[in-house]
Enzyme design. Structure first.
Site, PDB file in Angstrom:
ATOM      1  N   CYS B  86       0.819  -1.222   0.000  1.00 39.48           N
ATOM      2  CA  CYS B  86       0.000   0.000   0.000  1.00 39.48           C
ATOM      3  C   CYS B  86       0.845   1.261   0.000  1.00 39.48           C
ATOM      4  O   CYS B  86       0.319   2.362  -0.157  1.00 39.48           O
ATOM      5  CB  CYS B  86      -0.954  -0.007   1.188  1.00 39.48           C
ATOM      6  SG  CYS B  86      -1.799  -1.583   1.402  1.00 39.48           S
ATOM      7  N   HIS B 335      -9.261   3.441  -1.283  1.00 40.17           N
ATOM      8  CA  HIS B 335      -7.891   2.925  -1.197  1.00 40.17           C
ATOM      9  C   HIS B 335      -7.574   1.999  -2.359  1.00 40.17           C
ATOM     10  O   HIS B 335      -7.527   0.775  -2.207  1.00 40.17           O
ATOM     11  CB  HIS B 335      -7.718   2.208   0.152  1.00 40.17           C
ATOM     12  CG  HIS B 335      -6.336   1.710   0.419  1.00 40.17           C
ATOM     13  ND1 HIS B 335      -5.196   2.280  -0.119  1.00 40.17           N
ATOM     14  CD2 HIS B 335      -5.892   0.671   1.195  1.00 40.17           C
ATOM     15  CE1 HIS B 335      -4.130   1.615   0.308  1.00 40.17           C
ATOM     16  NE2 HIS B 335      -4.528   0.641   1.095  1.00 40.17           N
TER      17      HIS B 335
END
Lengths: 138, 389
Positions: B86, B335
């Site tokens: 991420c 996200h």
């Protein structure tokens, strides 16, 4: 696709899969799990000597997974409705992750004593993988 | 060391877009980023490109960087795909900073892309776990939410953090994201709804978790000479820090802190010559509510263990002393893994230039971005400031 553990990569770690065999650092005395690579305490490399732990310890973090299990544990989640996962500080010192078994996972909390026991972990490509889980100490 | 300027940055809309491809989303972010530059950028003048992507779904695991840059007319330009879970595009941005500083590039592209909502539920769950420690952590049956649930469980026990503290993060970020037309979840939520949501991994519930999203983002970095040709309203990258740590939470000394955040922040603060007290606003990595609390502590915005009360005090609200996640954060904005890091930077660019529309907060001069990979295996922190050096 995604995560994949080959049979050889499982088999080469069977001592740690079944009995949480740890590494004790000959430099600093710290414990590392699994017993390979650098010491998690002092980062020394090549200093880990295998140690056979008792398999008992204390829960330092707990969760109950109620949704979103990856495919390898989807059937287990369906069957049980929840999967308890804990981080356990073994009595020898290292911290290890493990699945709860033989109990209602919602009844287990941080601070509880647990012991390891060998159970079926999951099946991949027709081969059942066994390893250690945790259950409350009697 | 050469100065580095952020001369443009933008994101595509984040959300679920079955009609878009990873290439078309990247193109949307890229064209918006070009439009965000004051002057005209000749795209062929980009010297180096770094594109963050985890590759969720496996659609183009090899060469996913060149596959998107060729699509926007950068055929021939050096492009490298960056994988740091991420933190992929926060790490890509750092590579851009290093390239400009080193003199290897006068104009660099850093961006990211991910498509996550077009796969089956089973495949999505398979991919969501790939950034945890695979051999032991994942095989204990935990999930990504489960690892952060362990952090939350420990934080609650050690510091007295409460259910209300966790849910307050979701309430704030949804309120912010409701004003962001590019956010995935543009709705507000009440504290009661956030506290009573269905459990995902106890103690974390649905409102403690960010969504999975499709999206892309692009930032353009320039040397001073090039920046002077492009703008009279510069944003300078004053600090860049990146650190790594053990991929498995169980191998780290603390369950309530992410050491790589502290290490990366120390580097970035040191380079910028500032401390956390000098940061006007921040975009932090709130993949889970507990992650925003831990970030506030590890970045030095409040003392260890006090983030729950800090957030509850209103300090991180838009009218607070240091707004956090004005964009809505990962929680509301969404996200898309590889796109998140430079997406945060796009928000800082907008806020510092007064171009954030309804969610604009006036009087901001220095912003920080904080991008975490996995549960803390990699962290990138950047500090941005208005004006020339």
């Amino acid at each position: 696709m995604g995560a994949y553990l080959s049979v050889p990569s499982w088999v080469r770690n069977l001592d740690s899969r079944y009995r949480f065999v740890l590494g004790e650092c000959t430099e600093c005395g710290g414990y590392t799990f699994p017993p390979e690579g650098a010491c998690v305490e002092c980062n020394a490399v090549g200093t880990l000597e295998p140690v056979e732990p008792a398999g008992t310890g204390e829960v330092v973090a707990q969760t109950v997974i109620e949704s979103g299990a990856p495919p390898e544990f989807a059937a287990l989640l369906d069957a049980q409705g929840a999967i308890g996962v804990v981080l356990v500080e073994l009595d020898e010192g290292a911290r290890v992750p493990g699945m709860l078994t033989d109990c209602d996972p919602r009844e287990v909390a941080r601070g509880d004593r647990v012991e390891s026991v060998v159970r079926r972990i999951y099946e991949q490509e027709g081969i059942v993988r066994y390893g250690a889980k945790f259950r409350p100490e009697p | 060391m050469r100065e580095v300027y952020l001369v443009g940055a933008a994101q595509s809309a984040f959300g679920s877009f079955p009609d878009e491809s990873y290439r078309s989303l990247f193109a949307a972010a890229f064209e918006r980023a070009l439009d965000s530059v004051d002057g005209d950028v000749d795209r062929t003048s980009i010297d180096e490109a770094y594109v963050g992507s985890l590759g969720v779904g496996g659609r183009q695991l090899g060469l996913s960087g060149p596959a998107v840059t060729e699509h926007v007319g950068l055929d021939g330009t050096s492009c490298t795909r960056i994988e740091n879970a991420c933190a992929a595009s926060g790490s890509a941005f750092r590579q851009g900073v290093l390239a400009v500083r080193a003199g290897a590039a006068d104009l660099a592209l850093a961006g990211g892309v991910e498509v996550m909502t077009d796969t089956s539920g089973e495949r999505t769950r398979e991919w969501l776990g790939v950034s945890g420690e695979t051999e032991w952590e994942r095989m204990a049956g935990t999930t990504f939410a489960g690892v952060y649930a362990h952090m939350a469980d420990a934080h609650m026990a050690e510091h007295g953090t409460t259910r209300e503290h966790l849910s307050s993060v979701a309430v704030k970020n949804h309120a912010n994201g409701a004003n962001n037309p590019d956010a995935h979840l543009q709705f507000e939520t009440t504290l009661d709804d956030a506290m009573d949501a269905a459990t995902v991994a106890d103690p974390l519930n649905l409102f403690d978790c960010c969504p999975t999203s499709d999206g892309a983002s692009v930032a353009l970095l320039a040397s001073r000479e090039t920046a002077e040709e492009l703008t009279d309203d510069p944003i300078r990258v004053t600090g860049s820090g990146q650190a790594s740590s053990r991929v498995g939470l169980f191998q780290r000394p603390s369950l309530t802190s992410i050491p790589a955040t502290g290490d990366a922040a120390d580097q970035a603060y040191d380079e910028a010559g500032v401390g956390p007290e000098d940061v006007d606003f921040a975009e932090v990595h709130d993949c889970f509510s507990i992650a925003e609390l831990v970030a506030c502590e590890d970045l030095g915005f409040c003392d260890a263990g006090e983030a729950g009360e800090y957030v509850l005090s209103g300090a991180t609200e838009p009218d607070g002393e240091r707004p956090v996640n004005l964009s809505g954060g990962l929680k509301s904005k969404g996200h898309p893994i590889g796109a998140t890091g430079t997406g945060q930077i796009a928000e800082v660019y907008k806020q510092l230039r007064g171009e954030a529309g309804e969610r604009q907060v006036d009087g901001l001069h220095r912003g920080l971005t904080h991008n975490v990979g996995g549960s803390g295996g990699a962290v990138a922190v950047h500090v941005f400031e208005e004006g020339w050096a």
